[in-house]
Design an enzyme around this catalytic site. Structure first.
Site, PDB file in Angstrom:
ATOM      1  N   GLY A  48       0.611  -1.186   0.186  1.00 39.49           N
ATOM      2  CA  GLY A  48       0.041   0.104  -0.060  1.00 39.49           C
ATOM      3  C   GLY A  48       0.706   1.267   0.005  1.00 39.49           C
ATOM      4  O   GLY A  48       0.181   2.172  -0.446  1.00 39.49           O
ATOM      5  N   GLU A 103       4.361   3.844   5.557  1.00 36.44           N
ATOM      6  CA  GLU A 103       3.502   3.371   5.867  1.00 36.44           C
ATOM      7  C   GLU A 103       2.046   4.142   5.110  1.00 36.44           C
ATOM      8  O   GLU A 103       2.084   5.152   5.030  1.00 36.44           O
ATOM      9  CB  GLU A 103       2.760   3.074   7.167  1.00 36.44           C
ATOM     10  CG  GLU A 103       3.094   1.548   7.805  1.00 36.44           C
ATOM     11  CD  GLU A 103       2.179   0.452   6.872  1.00 36.44           C
ATOM     12  OE1 GLU A 103       1.698   0.896   5.839  1.00 36.44           O
ATOM     13  OE2 GLU A 103       2.074  -0.600   7.622  1.00 36.44           O
ATOM     14  N   ASP A 104       1.062   3.101   4.574  1.00 35.64           N
ATOM     15  CA  ASP A 104      -0.151   4.009   3.836  1.00 35.64           C
ATOM     16  C   ASP A 104      -0.957   4.424   4.880  1.00 35.64           C
ATOM     17  O   ASP A 104      -1.301   5.654   4.964  1.00 35.64           O
ATOM     18  CB  ASP A 104      -0.700   3.198   2.903  1.00 35.64           C
ATOM     19  CG  ASP A 104      -0.935   1.800   3.578  1.00 35.64           C
ATOM     20  OD1 ASP A 104      -0.693   1.325   4.660  1.00 35.64           O
ATOM     21  OD2 ASP A 104      -1.719   0.851   2.574  1.00 35.64           O
ATOM     22  N   ASP A 107      -4.313   2.045  11.438  1.00 41.11           N
ATOM     23  CA  ASP A 107      -5.579   1.981  11.825  1.00 41.11           C
ATOM     24  C   ASP A 107      -5.435   1.571  13.285  1.00 41.11           C
ATOM     25  O   ASP A 107      -5.337   2.381  14.300  1.00 41.11           O
ATOM     26  CB  ASP A 107      -6.210   0.821  10.968  1.00 41.11           C
ATOM     27  CG  ASP A 107      -7.915   0.582  11.162  1.00 41.11           C
ATOM     28  OD1 ASP A 107      -8.367   1.475  11.869  1.00 41.11           O
ATOM     29  OD2 ASP A 107      -8.177  -0.142  10.331  1.00 41.11           O
ATOM     30  N   LYS A 135      -5.733   6.881  11.598  1.00 41.49           N
ATOM     31  CA  LYS A 135      -7.048   6.905  12.160  1.00 41.49           C
ATOM     32  C   LYS A 135      -6.882   6.822  13.795  1.00 41.49           C
ATOM     33  O   LYS A 135      -6.829   5.620  14.472  1.00 41.49           O
ATOM     34  CB  LYS A 135      -7.756   5.427  11.888  1.00 41.49           C
ATOM     35  CG  LYS A 135      -7.978   5.352  10.386  1.00 41.49           C
ATOM     36  CD  LYS A 135      -8.902   4.151  10.010  1.00 41.49           C
ATOM     37  CE  LYS A 135      -9.060   3.949   8.523  1.00 41.49           C
ATOM     38  NZ  LYS A 135      -9.647   2.538   8.371  1.00 41.49           N
ATOM     39  N   PHE A 156     -13.459   3.302   6.249  1.00 39.16           N
ATOM     40  CA  PHE A 156     -12.679   2.674   5.320  1.00 39.16           C
ATOM     41  C   PHE A 156     -12.375   3.822   4.127  1.00 39.16           C
ATOM     42  O   PHE A 156     -13.270   4.129   3.436  1.00 39.16           O
ATOM     43  CB  PHE A 156     -13.579   1.416   4.917  1.00 39.16           C
ATOM     44  CG  PHE A 156     -12.317   0.556   4.038  1.00 39.16           C
ATOM     45  CD1 PHE A 156     -11.503  -0.163   4.784  1.00 39.16           C
ATOM     46  CD2 PHE A 156     -12.495   0.382   2.599  1.00 39.16           C
ATOM     47  CE1 PHE A 156     -10.541  -1.180   4.012  1.00 39.16           C
ATOM     48  CE2 PHE A 156     -11.760  -0.410   2.043  1.00 39.16           C
ATOM     49  CZ  PHE A 156     -10.687  -1.121   2.747  1.00 39.16           C
ATOM     50  N   ASP A 163      -6.156  -0.112  -0.876  1.00 38.73           N
ATOM     51  CA  ASP A 163      -6.910  -1.035  -1.469  1.00 38.73           C
ATOM     52  C   ASP A 163      -8.197  -1.646  -0.907  1.00 38.73           C
ATOM     53  O   ASP A 163      -8.317  -1.479   0.309  1.00 38.73           O
ATOM     54  CB  ASP A 163      -5.988  -2.315  -2.075  1.00 38.73           C
ATOM     55  CG  ASP A 163      -5.632  -3.154  -0.682  1.00 38.73           C
ATOM     56  OD1 ASP A 163      -5.447  -2.602   0.340  1.00 38.73           O
ATOM     57  OD2 ASP A 163      -6.129  -4.436  -1.082  1.00 38.73           O
ATOM     58  N   ARG A 169      -5.906   0.672  -5.884  1.00 37.72           N
ATOM     59  CA  ARG A 169      -4.415   1.389  -5.477  1.00 37.72           C
ATOM     60  C   ARG A 169      -4.282   2.391  -6.423  1.00 37.72           C
ATOM     61  O   ARG A 169      -3.544   3.334  -6.192  1.00 37.72           O
ATOM     62  CB  ARG A 169      -3.589   0.257  -5.581  1.00 37.72           C
ATOM     63  CG  ARG A 169      -3.771  -0.780  -4.103  1.00 37.72           C
ATOM     64  CD  ARG A 169      -2.346  -1.597  -4.130  1.00 37.72           C
ATOM     65  NE  ARG A 169      -2.400  -2.744  -3.327  1.00 37.72           N
ATOM     66  CZ  ARG A 169      -2.453  -3.063  -2.002  1.00 37.72           C
ATOM     67  NH1 ARG A 169      -2.729  -1.926  -1.364  1.00 37.72           N
ATOM     68  NH2 ARG A 169      -2.794  -4.144  -1.676  1.00 37.72           N
TER      69      ARG A 169
HETATM   70  P1  IMP Z   1      -3.620  -1.946  11.370  1.00 39.08           P
HETATM   71  O1  IMP Z   1      -2.525  -2.870  11.665  1.00 39.08           O
HETATM   72  O2  IMP Z   1      -5.072  -1.947  12.071  1.00 39.08           O
HETATM   73  O3  IMP Z   1      -3.074  -0.503  11.909  1.00 39.08           O
HETATM   74  O4  IMP Z   1      -3.607  -1.887  10.130  1.00 39.08           O
HETATM   75  C1  IMP Z   1      -2.991  -1.336   8.895  1.00 39.08           C
HETATM   76  C2  IMP Z   1      -2.933  -1.928   7.518  1.00 39.08           C
HETATM   77  O5  IMP Z   1      -4.215  -2.125   7.475  1.00 39.08           O
HETATM   78  C3  IMP Z   1      -2.625  -0.882   6.966  1.00 39.08           C
HETATM   79  O6  IMP Z   1      -1.423  -0.996   6.318  1.00 39.08           O
HETATM   80  C4  IMP Z   1      -3.571  -1.249   5.514  1.00 39.08           C
HETATM   81  O7  IMP Z   1      -3.081  -2.247   4.751  1.00 39.08           O
HETATM   82  C5  IMP Z   1      -5.020  -1.622   6.291  1.00 39.08           C
HETATM   83  N1  IMP Z   1      -5.869  -0.685   6.320  1.00 39.08           N
HETATM   84  C6  IMP Z   1      -6.315  -0.065   7.319  1.00 39.08           C
HETATM   85  N2  IMP Z   1      -7.140   0.877   7.267  1.00 39.08           N
HETATM   86  C7  IMP Z   1      -7.419   0.855   5.885  1.00 39.08           C
HETATM   87  C8  IMP Z   1      -8.629   1.588   5.045  1.00 39.08           C
HETATM   88  O8  IMP Z   1      -9.294   2.518   5.514  1.00 39.08           O
HETATM   89  N3  IMP Z   1      -8.400   1.306   3.681  1.00 39.08           N
HETATM   90  C9  IMP Z   1      -7.628   0.387   3.445  1.00 39.08           C
HETATM   91  N4  IMP Z   1      -6.706  -0.309   3.993  1.00 39.08           N
HETATM   92  C10 IMP Z   1      -6.854  -0.218   5.540  1.00 39.08           C
HETATM   93 MG    MG Z   2      -0.448  -1.783   4.116  1.00 41.33          MG
END
Ligand code: IMP
Ligand code: MG
Length: 180
Positions: A48, A103-104, A107, A135, A156, A163, A169
Site C-alpha cells: 500500500g 506506511e500507507d 488503523d 485513524k 474505510f 486497496d 490502489r
Molecule cells: P492496522 O494494523 O490495524 O494499523 O492496519 C494497518 C493496515 O491495514 C494498513 O497497512 C492497511 O493495509 C490496512 N488498512 C487499514 N485501514 C484501511 C483502510 O481504510 N483502507 C484500506 N486499508 C486499510
Molecule cells: Mg498496508
C-alpha cells in the site's frame, strides 16, 4: 471527481491528489530538517505505501538517503483481522542507522507496533514512522507516528495505494466508503 464502485461498495471523493501532493511536500521538508546528515533508510511497507513512498522520497531531494522495500500484511476486506505476518525482504543491515518506516495507513496500530518491535531488535540508531493516513480513534497500541499526512475518522478509504481486496490502489485521489 465522482463516485467509484468496487465489489458493490460505493466510495465518494475524500482527499484530492492536489492536497496529497501539497501535504507530502510539507512532510518532505520536515524529514529533510530532522534527518540532515543522518543518511536515513526509508523502508516502504508494500504494497500500500508504494505511491506515498515514491512521492515522499522524492520530496526529500537533496537529502542523502536510501530506500528499500519490505512486505507484511494484516488485512482482509474492510475489517482488521488482527493477524500480523512476518517482515519479509529486509536485506539491509540497519544497525546504527536512522530508519524511516513509510506506511500507507495506521488503523489499530497492530501492524506498525509489531514492525517497530521487530526492527528495534536489529539495533537501529532510531526508528521514525511516516504514515500518509492515521485513524487515531481506532488505535489500540501505544504508537505515535512522527510524520502524519492526514488524521481521519475510523472509516474505510481507498486510493493512492490503499486497496479493497487488492483493487483501487491506482486511484489518484483518496475515496471514502459511502454510508447510507
Ligand atoms: P492496522 O494494523 O490495524 O494499523 O492496519 C494497518 C493496515 O491495514 C494498513 O497497512 C492497511 O493495509 C490496512 N488498512 C487499514 N485501514 C484501511 C483502510 O481504510 N483502507 C484500506 N486499508 C486499510
Ligand atoms: Mg498496508
Amino acid at each position: 471527481m465522482k463516485q467509484v464502485t468496487y465489489e458493490g461498495l460505493t466510495f465518494e471523493p475524500y482527499i484530492t491528489r492536489d492536497s496529497i501532493d501539497a501535504r507530502i511536500r510539507e512532510l518532505g521538508k520536515d524529514i529533510m530538517r530532522d534527518c540532515e546528515n543522518k543518511k536515513p533508510l526509508f523502508l516502504c511497507v508494500l504494497n500500500g505505501a508504494f505511491p506515498f513512498a515514491s512521492d515522499l522520497f522524492r520530496a526529500c531531494e537533496g537529502l542523502d538517503a536510501e530506500i528499500s522495500f519490505i512486505r507484511l500484511q494484516s488485512y482482509e476486506g474492510t475489517g482488521s483481522t488482527g493477524v500480523v505476518k512476518e517482515v519479509l525482504g529486509l536485506k539491509e543491515n540497519i544497525e546504527n542507522r536512522t530508519v524511516i518506516i513509510v506506511e500507507d495507513i495506521i488503523d489499530t496500530g497492530n501492524t506498525i507496533d509489531r514492525l517497530v518491535k521487530d526492527l528495534q531488535a536489529k539495533n537501529p540508531a532510531e526508528i521514525k514512522v511516516a504514515t500518509l493516513l492515521f485513524k487515531p480513534e481506532a488505535l489500540v497500541r501505544d504508537v505515535k507516528p512522527d510524520y502524519v499526512g492526514f488524521s481521519i475518522p475510523t472509516k474505510f478509504i481507498i486510493g493512492f495505494g490503499l486497496d479493497l481486496n487488492g483493487l483501487a490502489r491506482n486511484l489518484n485521489d483518496i475515496y471514502i466508503l459511502k454510508e447510507d
